[in-house]
Design a protein around this motif. Structure first.
Motif, PDB file in Angstrom:
ATOM      1  N   ASN A 252     -66.871 -49.729  72.395  1.00 28.15           N
ATOM      2  CA  ASN A 252     -67.789 -50.596  73.137  1.00 28.15           C
ATOM      3  C   ASN A 252     -68.778 -51.281  72.202  1.00 28.15           C
ATOM      4  OD1 ASN A 252     -66.668 -50.020  75.699  1.00 28.15           O
ATOM      5  ND2 ASN A 252     -67.797 -48.086  75.778  1.00 28.15           N
ATOM      6  N   ARG A 253     -69.249 -50.538  71.214  1.00 23.64           N
ATOM      7  CA  ARG A 253     -70.138 -51.150  70.207  1.00 23.64           C
ATOM      8  C   ARG A 253     -69.393 -52.244  69.448  1.00 23.64           C
ATOM      9  NH1 ARG A 253     -75.326 -51.120  68.056  1.00 23.64           N
ATOM     10  NH2 ARG A 253     -74.626 -50.454  66.005  1.00 23.64           N
ATOM     11  N   TYR A 254     -68.151 -51.960  69.096  1.00 26.98           N
ATOM     12  CA  TYR A 254     -67.364 -52.948  68.360  1.00 26.98           C
ATOM     13  C   TYR A 254     -67.109 -54.191  69.210  1.00 26.98           C
ATOM     14  CZ  TYR A 254     -63.501 -55.202  65.947  1.00 26.98           C
ATOM     15  OH  TYR A 254     -62.705 -56.130  65.323  1.00 26.98           O
ATOM     16  N   ASN A 255     -66.809 -53.998  70.489  1.00 29.14           N
ATOM     17  CA  ASN A 255     -66.594 -55.143  71.373  1.00 29.14           C
ATOM     18  C   ASN A 255     -67.868 -55.980  71.518  1.00 29.14           C
ATOM     19  OD1 ASN A 255     -63.889 -54.625  71.839  1.00 29.14           O
ATOM     20  ND2 ASN A 255     -64.274 -53.399  73.668  1.00 29.14           N
ATOM     21  N   ASN A 256     -69.014 -55.313  71.550  1.00 28.51           N
ATOM     22  CA  ASN A 256     -70.283 -56.048  71.593  1.00 28.51           C
ATOM     23  C   ASN A 256     -70.515 -56.806  70.291  1.00 28.51           C
ATOM     24  OD1 ASN A 256     -70.908 -55.348  74.199  1.00 28.51           O
ATOM     25  ND2 ASN A 256     -72.308 -53.690  73.650  1.00 28.51           N
ATOM     26  N   TYR A 257     -70.113 -56.202  69.180  1.00 26.03           N
ATOM     27  CA  TYR A 257     -70.198 -56.900  67.899  1.00 26.03           C
ATOM     28  C   TYR A 257     -69.405 -58.205  67.953  1.00 26.03           C
ATOM     29  CZ  TYR A 257     -68.682 -58.248  63.212  1.00 26.03           C
ATOM     30  OH  TYR A 257     -68.370 -58.972  62.088  1.00 26.03           O
ATOM     31  N   LYS A 258     -68.193 -58.150  68.494  1.00 29.50           N
ATOM     32  CA  LYS A 258     -67.356 -59.347  68.576  1.00 29.50           C
ATOM     33  C   LYS A 258     -67.990 -60.413  69.474  1.00 29.50           C
ATOM     34  CE  LYS A 258     -63.387 -57.472  69.777  1.00 29.50           C
ATOM     35  NZ  LYS A 258     -61.930 -57.413  70.080  1.00 29.50           N
ATOM     36  N   LYS A 259     -68.579 -59.978  70.598  1.00 26.91           N
ATOM     37  CA  LYS A 259     -69.229 -60.930  71.511  1.00 26.91           C
ATOM     38  C   LYS A 259     -70.416 -61.612  70.834  1.00 26.91           C
ATOM     39  CE  LYS A 259     -68.000 -58.413  75.737  1.00 26.91           C
ATOM     40  NZ  LYS A 259     -68.523 -57.556  76.852  1.00 26.91           N
ATOM     41  N   ILE A 260     -71.224 -60.816  70.143  1.00 27.33           N
ATOM     42  CA  ILE A 260     -72.399 -61.370  69.469  1.00 27.33           C
ATOM     43  C   ILE A 260     -71.964 -62.302  68.339  1.00 27.33           C
ATOM     44  CG2 ILE A 260     -74.501 -60.833  68.176  1.00 27.33           C
ATOM     45  CD1 ILE A 260     -74.458 -58.072  69.645  1.00 27.33           C
ATOM     46  N   TYR A 261     -70.919 -61.903  67.606  1.00 27.41           N
ATOM     47  CA  TYR A 261     -70.380 -62.741  66.525  1.00 27.41           C
ATOM     48  C   TYR A 261     -69.955 -64.102  67.060  1.00 27.41           C
ATOM     49  CZ  TYR A 261     -67.241 -64.476  62.894  1.00 27.41           C
ATOM     50  OH  TYR A 261     -66.636 -65.260  61.948  1.00 27.41           O
ATOM     51  N   GLU A 262     -69.221 -64.095  68.170  1.00 28.39           N
ATOM     52  CA  GLU A 262     -68.736 -65.355  68.744  1.00 28.39           C
ATOM     53  C   GLU A 262     -69.900 -66.221  69.238  1.00 28.39           C
ATOM     54  OE1 GLU A 262     -65.851 -66.535  68.448  1.00 28.39           O
ATOM     55  OE2 GLU A 262     -64.854 -64.737  67.680  1.00 28.39           O
ATOM     56  N   GLN A 263     -70.924 -65.594  69.798  1.00 27.64           N
ATOM     57  CA  GLN A 263     -72.110 -66.339  70.244  1.00 27.64           C
ATOM     58  C   GLN A 263     -72.800 -67.016  69.063  1.00 27.64           C
ATOM     59  OE1 GLN A 263     -74.509 -63.469  72.332  1.00 27.64           O
ATOM     60  NE2 GLN A 263     -73.121 -63.359  74.101  1.00 27.64           N
ATOM     61  N   LEU A 264     -72.972 -66.274  67.970  1.00 24.34           N
ATOM     62  CA  LEU A 264     -73.611 -66.826  66.776  1.00 24.34           C
ATOM     63  C   LEU A 264     -72.755 -67.925  66.158  1.00 24.34           C
ATOM     64  CD1 LEU A 264     -74.917 -63.549  65.073  1.00 24.34           C
ATOM     65  CD2 LEU A 264     -76.294 -65.268  66.246  1.00 24.34           C
ATOM     66  N   LYS A 265     -71.452 -67.690  66.103  1.00 26.97           N
ATOM     67  CA  LYS A 265     -70.522 -68.668  65.533  1.00 26.97           C
ATOM     68  C   LYS A 265     -70.549 -69.961  66.339  1.00 26.97           C
ATOM     69  CE  LYS A 265     -67.158 -69.504  62.545  1.00 26.97           C
ATOM     70  NZ  LYS A 265     -67.414 -69.560  61.079  1.00 26.97           N
ATOM     71  N   ASP A 266     -70.568 -69.839  67.656  1.00 30.09           N
ATOM     72  CA  ASP A 266     -70.589 -71.022  68.519  1.00 30.09           C
ATOM     73  C   ASP A 266     -71.865 -71.839  68.303  1.00 30.09           C
ATOM     74  OD1 ASP A 266     -69.436 -72.529  70.905  1.00 30.09           O
ATOM     75  OD2 ASP A 266     -71.391 -71.957  71.710  1.00 30.09           O
ATOM     76  N   LYS A 267     -73.001 -71.161  68.168  1.00 28.21           N
ATOM     77  CA  LYS A 267     -74.266 -71.863  67.944  1.00 28.21           C
ATOM     78  C   LYS A 267     -74.275 -72.557  66.585  1.00 28.21           C
ATOM     79  CE  LYS A 267     -77.347 -69.480  71.076  1.00 28.21           C
ATOM     80  NZ  LYS A 267     -78.645 -68.824  71.264  1.00 28.21           N
ATOM     81  N   GLU A 268     -73.675 -71.918  65.600  1.00 27.83           N
ATOM     82  CA  GLU A 268     -73.605 -72.521  64.265  1.00 27.83           C
ATOM     83  C   GLU A 268     -72.749 -73.789  64.281  1.00 27.83           C
ATOM     84  OE1 GLU A 268     -74.012 -68.196  62.008  1.00 27.83           O
ATOM     85  OE2 GLU A 268     -72.086 -69.250  62.031  1.00 27.83           O
ATOM     86  N   GLU A 269     -71.652 -73.762  65.031  1.00 30.94           N
ATOM     87  CA  GLU A 269     -70.738 -74.899  65.075  1.00 30.94           C
ATOM     88  C   GLU A 269     -71.297 -76.052  65.890  1.00 30.94           C
ATOM     89  OE1 GLU A 269     -67.157 -73.203  66.550  1.00 30.94           O
ATOM     90  OE2 GLU A 269     -66.562 -72.344  64.604  1.00 30.94           O
ATOM     91  N   HIS A 270     -72.220 -75.746  66.808  1.00 32.36           N
ATOM     92  CA  HIS A 270     -72.806 -76.787  67.662  1.00 32.36           C
ATOM     93  C   HIS A 270     -74.298 -76.990  67.370  1.00 32.36           C
ATOM     94  CE1 HIS A 270     -69.205 -75.447  69.879  1.00 32.36           C
ATOM     95  NE2 HIS A 270     -69.120 -76.710  70.244  1.00 32.36           N
ATOM     96  N   LYS A 271     -74.665 -76.702  66.139  1.00 29.41           N
ATOM     97  CA  LYS A 271     -76.074 -76.786  65.760  1.00 29.41           C
ATOM     98  C   LYS A 271     -76.584 -78.212  65.777  1.00 29.41           C
ATOM     99  CE  LYS A 271     -79.284 -75.100  62.228  1.00 29.41           C
ATOM    100  NZ  LYS A 271     -79.432 -74.345  60.961  1.00 29.41           N
ATOM    101  N   TRP A 272     -75.753 -79.153  65.361  1.00 34.91           N
ATOM    102  CA  TRP A 272     -76.213 -80.536  65.214  1.00 34.91           C
ATOM    103  C   TRP A 272     -75.732 -81.391  66.386  1.00 34.91           C
ATOM    104  CZ3 TRP A 272     -79.744 -80.084  61.835  1.00 34.91           C
ATOM    105  CH2 TRP A 272     -79.595 -79.194  60.734  1.00 34.91           C
TER     106      TRP A 272
END
Length: 291
Positions: free
Chosen positions: A271-291
């Motif tokens: 469950n911790r690992y799955n949360n890691y993946k969710k948080i990673y994807e959230q951060l990645k998405d924000k980085e890709e749509h920053k501008w």
């Protein structure tokens, strides 16, 4: 110059505790030019304008040990993450975000499972204790576990965090033995709390012991952490990361990933690992749509 600590801020007025007195302070215009603003928790130097009216001016902000952007706080030594055992149900994704952020800021975290009279939290407690976190159980409604929590607060500046309705204000009232905050009610329809804290304030419990209630943490943003660096702030990943075959592993899709292997072997909680993946994807998405 007199040194003190900012304990609250409403609009452009700062309350500064110095020599066991509270001064209402304004700030010098130079801070706008320097692009810095005082925040609650700052240690400052003040010049008294009117001792009788307890009025002063903040002349200098002393160096900070840490700084939290939202809500704006500085010099915190502990983050107390309050999680409801039931009503509202535990938000472990938010908790794992907060724990990663505490590690990023190098601030000691303590997890408090509240309302344990409504639900058995042994499974949750075991997960986080085995990782190495300090975990406490409380029943704010009757004060159970509060004495143990108070011991952890001594000689610290602690910020309380968690979703609305988890019992932060009730715990604070039990700690101070007074109604320092209006307590929120839970909507039975949607089981979400109504946030009753409207501004940040440091409450003094003992000498060198302060507590902050922090409404902004309910919508915590950890975008200061880069997605590729996130794994460093899941503390149980550290000893398995070296077993990854190549540098730059995201620990999500790659083959020969030491962290994924540890998950498969039950060494890292799924469950911790799955949360890691969710948080990673959230951060990645924000980085890709920053501008």
């Amino acid at each position: 110059m007199l040194q003190g600590k900012i304990i609250s801020n409403i609009t452009n007025t700062y309350c500064v505790e110095a020599n066991n007195k509270i001064y209402n302070c304004i700030v010098r215009g130079k801070f706008k030019k320097e692009d810095i603003s005082p925040v609650v928790g700052d240690n400052v130097e003040i010049e008294i304008i009117n001792e009788e009216k307890m009025e002063a001016v903040i002349e200098q902000i002393l160096p900070r040990n840490n700084y939290i952007k939202r809500p704006k706080l500085s010099n915190i030594t502990q983050l107390i993450f309050v999680v409801s055992a039931k009503m509202p149900k535990p938000d472990l994704l938010l908790l794992d975000k907060q724990l990663a952020y505490a590690k990023y800021l190098n601030i000691k975290p303590i997890i408090v499972f509240n309302k344990t009279d409504l639900e058995d939290v042994l499974e949750y407690k075991k997960i986080y204790e085995e990782i190495g976190y300090t975990v406490l159980e409380t029943q704010a409604c009757n004060g159970q576990g509060v004495d143990e929590l108070i011991k952890k607060l001594n000689n610290n500046i602690s910020a309380f965090s968690g979703n609305s309705g988890v019992g932060k204000s009730t715990l604070l009232n039990k700690i101070f033995l007074s109604n320092i905050n209006e307590e929120g009610n839970i909507s039975k329809k949607n089981q979400k709390g109504k946030n009753t804290t409207t501004y940040i304030k440091l409450f003094k419990l003992l000498d060198n012991t302060y507590i902050a209630d922090t409404p902004g943490f309910a919508t915590l943003e950890i975008s200061e952490i880069e997605s590729k660096e996130l794994y460093k702030f899941f503390i149980e990943f550290e000893k398995y990361e070296k077993e990854c075959e190549f540098v730059g592993c995201t620990h999500i899709k790659e083959n020969a990933c030491g962290i994924q292997q540890a998950v498969r072997e039950g060494k890292i909680n799924i469950n911790r690992y799955n949360n890691y993946k969710k948080i990673y994807e959230q951060l990645k998405d924000k980085e890709e749509h920053k501008w």
